[in-house]
Design a protein around this motif. Structure first.
Motif, short mmCIF file in Angstrom:
data_model
loop_
_atom_site.label_atom_id
_atom_site.label_comp_id
_atom_site.label_asym_id
_atom_site.label_seq_id
_atom_site.Cartn_x
_atom_site.Cartn_y
_atom_site.Cartn_z
N LEU A 162 48.71 31.29 35.89
CA LEU A 162 47.90 31.53 37.00
C LEU A 162 48.46 32.46 37.95
O LEU A 162 49.74 32.23 38.30
CB LEU A 162 48.02 30.19 37.66
CG LEU A 162 47.20 28.83 36.90
CD1 LEU A 162 47.59 27.47 37.72
CD2 LEU A 162 45.85 29.10 36.89
N ALA A 163 47.82 33.57 38.33
CA ALA A 163 48.20 34.65 39.47
C ALA A 163 48.29 33.82 40.73
O ALA A 163 47.13 33.20 41.07
CB ALA A 163 47.44 35.82 39.20
N ILE A 164 49.44 34.18 41.27
CA ILE A 164 49.37 33.61 42.87
C ILE A 164 49.39 34.63 43.74
O ILE A 164 50.00 35.47 43.99
CB ILE A 164 50.99 32.80 42.73
CG1 ILE A 164 51.10 31.70 41.77
CG2 ILE A 164 51.09 32.31 44.38
CD1 ILE A 164 52.63 31.36 41.69
N VAL A 165 48.28 34.56 44.49
CA VAL A 165 47.81 35.59 45.58
C VAL A 165 48.29 34.62 47.01
O VAL A 165 47.80 33.76 47.23
CB VAL A 165 46.36 36.00 45.41
CG1 VAL A 165 46.14 36.90 46.57
CG2 VAL A 165 46.07 36.27 44.10
N LEU A 166 49.12 35.37 47.75
CA LEU A 166 49.56 34.86 49.13
C LEU A 166 48.09 35.06 49.93
O LEU A 166 47.16 35.62 49.89
CB LEU A 166 50.42 35.84 49.41
CG LEU A 166 51.97 35.95 48.47
CD1 LEU A 166 52.77 36.81 49.24
CD2 LEU A 166 52.43 34.47 48.19
N GLU A 167 48.44 34.05 50.98
CA GLU A 167 47.38 33.90 51.94
C GLU A 167 46.69 35.03 52.62
O GLU A 167 45.72 35.17 53.02
CB GLU A 167 47.83 32.91 52.94
CG GLU A 167 48.04 31.32 52.39
CD GLU A 167 48.39 30.62 53.66
OE1 GLU A 167 48.47 30.95 54.88
OE2 GLU A 167 49.24 29.43 53.24
N ASP A 168 47.63 35.98 52.99
CA ASP A 168 47.56 37.15 53.72
C ASP A 168 46.91 38.36 52.86
O ASP A 168 46.65 39.35 53.43
CB ASP A 168 48.47 37.79 54.61
CG ASP A 168 49.72 37.92 53.85
OD1 ASP A 168 49.77 37.75 52.35
OD2 ASP A 168 50.66 38.47 54.28
N THR A 169 46.54 38.12 51.73
CA THR A 169 46.15 39.04 50.66
C THR A 169 44.62 39.07 50.23
O THR A 169 44.18 37.74 49.93
CB THR A 169 46.91 39.15 49.31
OG1 THR A 169 48.53 39.44 49.63
CG2 THR A 169 46.54 40.21 48.66
N ILE A 228 51.76 41.33 40.51
CA ILE A 228 51.58 40.13 40.84
C ILE A 228 52.61 39.01 40.32
O ILE A 228 52.92 39.39 39.02
CB ILE A 228 50.04 39.80 40.84
CG1 ILE A 228 49.56 38.80 41.65
CG2 ILE A 228 49.73 39.45 39.49
CD1 ILE A 228 48.11 38.63 41.77
N THR A 229 52.67 37.93 40.95
CA THR A 229 53.56 36.80 40.40
C THR A 229 52.63 35.99 39.57
O THR A 229 51.41 35.58 40.31
CB THR A 229 54.24 35.99 41.36
OG1 THR A 229 55.20 36.87 42.27
CG2 THR A 229 55.06 34.92 40.87
N VAL A 230 52.99 35.70 38.39
CA VAL A 230 52.39 34.71 37.88
C VAL A 230 52.93 33.40 37.09
O VAL A 230 53.97 33.61 36.77
CB VAL A 230 51.60 35.59 36.40
CG1 VAL A 230 50.74 34.58 35.49
CG2 VAL A 230 50.84 36.76 36.82
#
Length: 443
Positions: free
Chosen positions: A421-428, A437-439
């Protein structure tokens, strides 16, 4: 229930709660903190060693006796007196009488005197008087008498009593997970039972009158229940004991009766569906009046509507934890990974609560909704790195969305291909090819 809720229909949409102001939405971190702040390891129980695999020790394991408990042979061969064989070699073989035959498990202890040997098997006690073992391959393997072709070194091939551990030594620390090698260590220490945190029993319920058991005939408007199988498998993989109830219809009285019966039998109840704002959101209708389960949006996509709390206490005994997850399969799975799995790990007494993460290079970009952390199912593959390249910044891993439909919460076929699961930050809001990207690794 809307048509959107029935698409791929694993009960109820994960759309935003229109009645809740945006400011009331919690961050993922805030919601997770509430969850973990409500969870302690389950009270320890003593179990037989052969039932303890994978559980977490609640106390140290000490050795009962020295390990090994007596000097024993590390080889098949002959127990000898070193002074008899100082000159032995292939050019100068020495032949001696065999006065005993010692198998593993024997309680015999013949005292050797100079000029005598005893045939000995691996694990058998070293007889008094012997101070070395000659491997069988350095002899002619005789049984009445044996010819020895090489002088042994002092104490050769003897395992000394207490060499591994002495009586009272700590061989395993509290908090250790009892993997096979640790189970073996506990057994070698003379332990037949251990004090552990038990595996939590977790009831898994799907809600929705449209759901039927997979393989059953369906009429218009009905679909197979997959969420209870998905979440039960996830519970087992996390170390819990799943109690799969399956589908419960959109009927307040039926769901209330099921939950009441389960309350004294399990440690956790995981529901999927019925947590949004639809006309038949049965989970909210049953649990919200209890006052012990909180419902509200979390700033994540997918999985915005969440519910968490406990069934009311009975006779001062806390009721089981309750997780109310969205009904679409990707939403339910992401919610489990982010919130439920760490809680189960804590119940188990595990120190490591979260999945391992890696940094990956994005191959095909995508969009993410503003103001919400996104968990995109992705397929991770190893990058092909040029031999002269020094680029190691992304763990040499590439990530691409598992489904052409992106992170749609109904895209269960794509979810089956994902291993992270790729983790996308709120402001992106834009993830582009070449971005790092962090997965979270999920398999």
């Amino acid at each position: 229930m809307t048509d959107t809720e029935r698409t791929h229909g694993h009960t109820h949409t994960e759309r935003a709660d229109a009645c809740a102001p945006a400011a009331s939405a919690r961050s993922v971190a805030a919601h997770l903190a509430i969850v973990l702040g409500s969870v302690d390891p389950l009270p320890p129980v003593r179990v037989a060693l052969d039932e303890a695999r994978g559980l977490v020790l609640a106390e140290d394991v000490l050795t009962v006796t020295d390990t090994p408990p007596f000097d024993n042979s590390a080889m098949d061969g002959y127990a000898v007196i070193l002074a008899d064989l100082l000159e032995a070699s292939a050019q100068n073989p020495i032949t001696l009488p065999v006065v005993a035959d010692l198998a593993a498990g024997t309680d015999q202890n013949p005292r050797l005197v100079p000029g005598q040997v005893a045939r000995i098997m691996t694990g058998a006690p070293i007889p008094d008087g012997a101070d070395a073992v000659v491997p069988i391959e350095d002899t002619d393997q005789g049984t009445e008498q044996v010819t020895i072709l090489q002088a042994p070194k002092p104490a050769a091939h003897i395992r000394r009593a207490g060499e591994d551990a002495h009586a009272g030594d700590r061989v395993l620390h509290a908090g250790s997970v009892l993997w096979p090698t640790r189970v073996a260590a506990a057994a070698s220490a003379g332990t037949s039972s251990v004090l552990v945190h038990p595996a939590p029993r977790v009831a898994v319920i799907s809600t929705g009158s449209e759901l039927v058991t997979p393989g059953s005939p369906t009429r218009r408007g009905q679909i197979p229940d997959s969420n209870s199988f998905l979440l039960s498998a996830a519970v087992a993989e996390a170390g819990g004991i799943p109690v799969r109830i399956g589908a419960v219809p959109d009927d307040d009285d039926v769901l209330r009766a099921v939950l009441t019966e389960l309350a004294g039998q399990v440690d956790v109840i995981v529901l999927s569906g019925g947590v949004s704002v639809g006309a038949y959101d049965v989970v909210k209708a049953v649990l919200k009046p209890l006052g012990t389960v909180d419902f509200g949006p979390v700033k994540m996509q997918p999985g915005k509507p969440q519910g968490f709390g406990r069934w009311p206490a009975t006779d001062s005994v806390p009721g089981p934890l309750i997780f109310a997850l969205p009904g679409n399969p990707v939403s339910a799975y992401v919610s489990f990974e982010v919130f439920v799995r760490p809680a189960l790990r804590r119940l188990l007494g595990q120190e490591t609560l979260h999945r391992r993460t890696v940094t990956a290079t994005v191959v095909d970009g995508w969009r993410s909704p503003p103001g919400r952390a996104q968990y995109m199912p992705v397929i991770l593959t190893r990058r092909t790195i040029d031999a002269d390249s020094t680029d190691g910044s992304a763990d040499n891993i590439e990530a691409r969305p598992a489904s052409r439909g992106g992170s749609g919460s109904h895209l269960v076929a794509g979810l089956a291909q994902a291993n992270g699961l790729a983790i996308v930050l709120e402001d992106t809001t834009h993830i582009r090819g070449g971005d790092l990207i962090t997965v979270m690794l999920t398999s």
